[in-house]
Each structure stands twice: as C-alpha cells, then as structure tokens.
Write a protein that holds these residues in place. Structure first.
Motif, PDB file in Angstrom:
ATOM      1  N   ASN A  81     -32.220  40.093   1.619  1.00 27.11           N
ATOM      2  CA  ASN A  81     -32.583  38.687   1.510  1.00 27.11           C
ATOM      3  C   ASN A  81     -33.731  38.490   0.518  1.00 27.11           C
ATOM      4  O   ASN A  81     -33.809  37.465  -0.168  1.00 27.11           O
ATOM      5  CB  ASN A  81     -32.979  38.129   2.877  1.00 27.11           C
ATOM      6  CG  ASN A  81     -31.794  38.005   3.816  1.00 27.11           C
ATOM      7  OD1 ASN A  81     -30.661  37.847   3.370  1.00 27.11           O
ATOM      8  ND2 ASN A  81     -32.050  38.088   5.108  1.00 27.11           N
ATOM      9  N   GLY A  82     -34.619  39.500   0.436  1.00 29.19           N
ATOM     10  CA  GLY A  82     -35.707  39.431  -0.531  1.00 29.19           C
ATOM     11  C   GLY A  82     -35.200  39.432  -1.957  1.00 29.19           C
ATOM     12  O   GLY A  82     -35.698  38.695  -2.813  1.00 29.19           O
ATOM     13  N   ALA A 136     -45.166  39.287  -2.107  1.00 30.14           N
ATOM     14  CA  ALA A 136     -43.758  39.692  -2.158  1.00 30.14           C
ATOM     15  C   ALA A 136     -43.472  40.778  -1.126  1.00 30.14           C
ATOM     16  O   ALA A 136     -42.435  40.759  -0.442  1.00 30.14           O
ATOM     17  CB  ALA A 136     -43.407  40.191  -3.563  1.00 30.14           C
ATOM     18  N   ILE A 162     -40.642  39.756  -7.072  1.00 32.73           N
ATOM     19  CA  ILE A 162     -39.994  39.859  -5.759  1.00 32.73           C
ATOM     20  C   ILE A 162     -38.729  40.705  -5.870  1.00 32.73           C
ATOM     21  O   ILE A 162     -38.451  41.572  -5.027  1.00 32.73           O
ATOM     22  CB  ILE A 162     -39.644  38.457  -5.218  1.00 32.73           C
ATOM     23  CG1 ILE A 162     -40.909  37.625  -5.015  1.00 32.73           C
ATOM     24  CG2 ILE A 162     -38.875  38.560  -3.903  1.00 32.73           C
ATOM     25  CD1 ILE A 162     -40.652  36.162  -4.723  1.00 32.73           C
ATOM     26  N   TYR A 181     -34.948  43.469   2.809  1.00 34.15           N
ATOM     27  CA  TYR A 181     -34.824  43.783   1.383  1.00 34.15           C
ATOM     28  C   TYR A 181     -33.684  43.006   0.719  1.00 34.15           C
ATOM     29  O   TYR A 181     -33.826  42.512  -0.404  1.00 34.15           O
ATOM     30  CB  TYR A 181     -34.633  45.290   1.198  1.00 34.15           C
ATOM     31  CG  TYR A 181     -35.927  46.052   1.268  1.00 34.15           C
ATOM     32  CD1 TYR A 181     -36.603  46.439   0.121  1.00 34.15           C
ATOM     33  CD2 TYR A 181     -36.505  46.372   2.494  1.00 34.15           C
ATOM     34  CE1 TYR A 181     -37.799  47.132   0.178  1.00 34.15           C
ATOM     35  CE2 TYR A 181     -37.706  47.059   2.572  1.00 34.15           C
ATOM     36  CZ  TYR A 181     -38.350  47.435   1.415  1.00 34.15           C
ATOM     37  OH  TYR A 181     -39.534  48.102   1.480  1.00 34.15           O
ATOM     38  N   LEU A 213     -43.333  39.130   2.236  1.00 31.53           N
ATOM     39  CA  LEU A 213     -42.088  38.349   2.373  1.00 31.53           C
ATOM     40  C   LEU A 213     -40.916  39.262   2.699  1.00 31.53           C
ATOM     41  O   LEU A 213     -40.118  38.977   3.603  1.00 31.53           O
ATOM     42  CB  LEU A 213     -41.818  37.576   1.084  1.00 31.53           C
ATOM     43  CG  LEU A 213     -40.475  36.841   1.010  1.00 31.53           C
ATOM     44  CD1 LEU A 213     -40.463  35.675   2.000  1.00 31.53           C
ATOM     45  CD2 LEU A 213     -40.208  36.346  -0.414  1.00 31.53           C
ATOM     46  N   ILE A 214     -40.815  40.365   1.984  1.00 28.39           N
ATOM     47  CA  ILE A 214     -39.687  41.283   2.175  1.00 28.39           C
ATOM     48  C   ILE A 214     -39.763  41.961   3.540  1.00 28.39           C
ATOM     49  O   ILE A 214     -38.736  42.198   4.190  1.00 28.39           O
ATOM     50  CB  ILE A 214     -39.650  42.301   1.023  1.00 28.39           C
ATOM     51  CG1 ILE A 214     -39.228  41.591  -0.266  1.00 28.39           C
ATOM     52  CG2 ILE A 214     -38.708  43.458   1.334  1.00 28.39           C
ATOM     53  CD1 ILE A 214     -39.494  42.361  -1.515  1.00 28.39           C
ATOM     54  N   ALA A 236     -33.825  36.049  -2.659  1.00 28.49           N
ATOM     55  CA  ALA A 236     -34.927  35.109  -2.880  1.00 28.49           C
ATOM     56  C   ALA A 236     -35.520  35.279  -4.279  1.00 28.49           C
ATOM     57  O   ALA A 236     -35.811  34.297  -4.970  1.00 28.49           O
ATOM     58  CB  ALA A 236     -36.007  35.309  -1.820  1.00 28.49           C
ATOM     59  N   ALA A 258     -37.833  44.385  -4.072  1.00 26.79           N
ATOM     60  CA  ALA A 258     -36.720  44.405  -3.123  1.00 26.79           C
ATOM     61  C   ALA A 258     -35.567  45.293  -3.562  1.00 26.79           C
ATOM     62  O   ALA A 258     -34.929  45.949  -2.735  1.00 26.79           O
ATOM     63  CB  ALA A 258     -36.201  42.981  -2.905  1.00 26.79           C
TER      64      ALA A 258
END
Length: 435
Positions: A89-90, A78, A129, A87, A81-82, A93, A133
């Motif tokens: 968009n994370g 996670a 996630i 942040y 990804l972020i 998601a 974020a």
C-alpha cells in the motif's frame, strides 16, 4: 540516480518455490525505471526554466533544492507511513503522490515558477515513499540466493531511466527554438507573456503522460499479489559483534554520512549544469536541445559502470575501488575546468562512469559492523541524500559569480572527501581493520 537501500532491520519471509513472480518483478522493475527517468528529467527542465523565467543559476538550482530536500523531509514520515499501511500500500501511495506532483506541472505552466517548485517537491515526496516501499520486494520475489542479481538488474533499469530521460526531454521539451534574454527583451510585453506561456506549456503534455503512467502503475501494483514483509522487533546484525553504545559513536558512519551527502550532491550538481556547460562557446556551443542528448551519456556511463564495478569489486576492496574512482573523477573534472572544446566536454561526461559504484560502496562501508544500530544508521544515511539539494546551490553561486566552467571545482572538492574516505578505510573488511 542513487537508490535508497532498504534498512536491514526488515525480516523478509522468502517464498522459495513461489510461482508467478515474473509479473510482479516486471512491474517493480518498471517502477525503478520510472523514478530514474523522473529524477533525470530535472537536468532538462533546469535550463528550460532558467531561460523561461530569466533566472540566475542559484535561482534555477531551487529545482534540485526542492526535489532533493524532499528526501530529507519525507524519509522518516515515509517510514512511519509504510509501517502503518504496509509496503504494498505504501508503494501505491508513493505512485499516487508522484502522479499528483506531475499533474501540478499543468497549472504551474500558467501560474509561474513557485508552483513548479512545489510540484517538484510533491513529485520527489512520492518517489521517496516509493523507494522506501518498493526495494524490499526485489529480494523476496524469487530465490534468496539470487537476490543480489535481481537487485542489480532493477538498479540497472533505474540507470536506464536516467539515461533515456535527458534525450527524451530534449525532444519533447527543448525541441522548440528558445530566445535569448536580449532577443526576448526587444518584444512588446504582451508578446513576451505569450512567448513565456507557450514555452511553459511545452512541459504540460509530457508530465501529464507521466502522471497517467504513474496512476496505471499504482493500479497494477494494488492488484498484483506480493509476499508480505514483516518487521523484526529487535534485529541484531553481525552476531558476536558488540556495537558501541551509540550510533553516533561510530566514526566510519559519520564520515560515511558526509560521503553520501557530498557524493549525491556532486552527482546531481554535475548533471544540473551539463546543458549550460555544453552551450559555452569555448566548450561545444550546443543548443539546449542538442546538449540534452549528451547528458544521456553522463547517466549512461553510471549504468555501464555498475556492471564493470560488479565484476571488478570481486577482486578489489571497496575502499580502494572508491578511492580510485574518486581520484579519476577529480582528474576528469580538472581537465574539464582548465580545458576547452570537445575534450573538456567528454571529460565531464566520463565522470558518470566513475560515479557508478560510489553510492552503494559508501553506504555499505558506513554500515559495517554496526550491529543493532544498522537500521537507525540506514535512516541517517538516507537523509544525507539532501546533499543533492545543497551542493547544486553552492555550485550555482560560483557559476553566477565566476563562470559555469570554474564552478565545477565544487563537485571536485566533494570527490576529494570521498577519496579521503576510501583511503582511510581501504582495508575496512580486512583483518584488524580499525573503525
């Protein structure tokens, strides 16, 4: 439930005169409420699925194993990804993944326990996630001097979610009459299958509504304008302090990691067994639907305790407050284990009040004076939340082998370690504190 504090390796450019922060803050506060509600709903679903699929306590605790196991597996991915998508968009998601997890409960009602477990894992992955974020935005939406009060407010709404969830789940999921194992065994095989299908279907509607709500929040979060969050490349905390050569060289971090593991494990494990405990004839003899309402008091106590602790800890050192609360929790659990009736029931409920300050206190003590290792240490501590997957399993083993009431000695042992940690570092922030 415990929120994952954002590692302090993040630089947050602060809009000191930014207008229109109320709307975004409201949306983020709703996120805190939602993941608290989704997490605490497990306490309602565990006894429901246990009866539905005729599970042992160990098998029923697979729910928490899959849910909190996701924290251990997904936390590091996670973060990656972020870092890649940002942040905001994370958070979007995370909401979408959590919505998919809720949606999986619909086919699970027709497929069996295994798909339910997969749904729990996906749901928790989304929440993980989302937590990584969303937390930083609370600190940048407004005056930096009031960041702590805003975070306290949002965490209070997280606790509100955990308080509302058991009562709401009791009404929507447990309101129908549930047959006992012997009563169900008397029915023909066809009627047993039909009964199980009807009971499983009671989960479909509520979780479809939750999936829809999460998707709406994802759209709102994607559209709202939020400040950018930028990572610092080489942050150093506690200027002038020389951190030791390795993050693992800090004993208070290692002990704090164990403390987070056993605390989350104890908190989750108690909540998971409350409905079955209240149903015991020697305790309250409540139906699952009625017992679910009392579970709300357990989580509500944590919400109240946060505000009490916020005021009290201005005058009491964190270590001493932690030691006091853990000692009180042990005493209450022992009373519940060896007592009977309403007194034992309310004793175990009261543990929630003393849980309130434990997670943030252990977390902050473990990070004390770690300098450049603070961010790395935060990741280690967050992974220790997997205790919520392991400790309920251990308690389930004792519940199957001895009794539900006696099994609460497992979380009591967890609080004993927290008592040790609090006493060992009672003067951690004082002059001459030894690490």
């Amino acid at each position: 439930m415990a929120n994952i504090p954002q590692p302090t390796t993040t630089t947050l450019p602060h809009p000191t005169t930014q207008a229109g922060t109320t709307g975004p803050l409201v949306i983020i506060t709703i996120l805190f409420f939602m993941w608290g509600l989704l997490t605490a709903l497990n306490d309602v679903l565990i006894p429901h699925l246990k009866e539905l699929y005729t599970l042992s306590y160990v098998q029923a605790m697979m729910v928490q194993f899959c849910f909190f196991g996701a924290y251990f597996i997904v936390s590091l991915p996670a973060g990656a990804l972020i870092k890649r998508i940002g942040y905001q968009n994370g958070a979007v998601a995370g909401l979408v993944v959590a919505a998919i997890g809720c949606g999986l409960f619909y086919p699970a009602a027709n497929s069996g326990y295994a798909l339910f477990l997969f749904g729990f894992f996906v749901l928790a992955a989304g929440i993980t996630i989302l937590q990584v974020a969303a937390n930083p935005f609370v600190t940048v939406l407004g005056d930096a001097r009031n960041a702590s009060s805003r975070l306290t407010l949002t965490q209070a709404f997280n606790s509100l979610g955990t308080t509302v969830a058991p009562a709401l789940g009791g009404i929507l999921i447990l309101s129908g009459s549930v047959m006992g194992v012997e009563e169900l065994a008397k029915l023909p095989a066809v009627e047993q299958a039909a009964y199980r299908a009807a009971q499983a279907a009671s989960v479909q509607g509520p979780y479809l509504v939750l999936a829809g709500a999460l998707l709406v929040l994802a759209v709102l979060f994607a559209l709202v304008r939020l400040p950018k969050i930028v990572h610092a490349d080489d942050p150093v905390q506690n200027a002038g302090e020389e951190a030791k050569g390795s993050v693992l060289a800090h004993r208070h971090l290692l002990l704090g990691t164990i403390g987070i593991f056993v605390y989350v494990g104890a908190e989750v494990s108690i909540g998971s067994f409350l409905i079955n405990f209240f149903a015991e004839p020697t305790i309250a003899g409540l139906s699952h639907a009625d017992a679910a309402h009392y579970v709300s008091f357990y989580w509500g106590g944590a919400m109240i305790g946060r505000f009490i602790g916020f005021a009290a800890m201005r005058y009491v050192s964190p270590g001493k407050a932690l030691a006091f609360n853990s000692a009180a929790s042990i005493a209450l659990i022992l009373f519940a284990v060896f007592g009977q009736g309403q007194a034992a029931m309310w004793a175990i409920i009261a543990v929630g009040l003393f849980n309130s300050i434990m997670f943030p206190t252990i977390f902050s003590m473990a990070l004390f004076k770690l300098g450049k290792f603070t961010g790395q240490a935060s990741g280690i501590l967050c992974m220790a939340i997997v205790g919520g997957a392991i400790v309920p399993f251990v308690q389930g083993f004792f519940a199957d082998g001895i009794s539900v009431q006696t099994s609460f000695l497992v979380p009591a042992a967890c609080y004993a370690f927290i008592l040790y940690f609090g006493l060992k570092y009672a003067n951690l922030y004082g002059k001459g504190a030894q690490l």
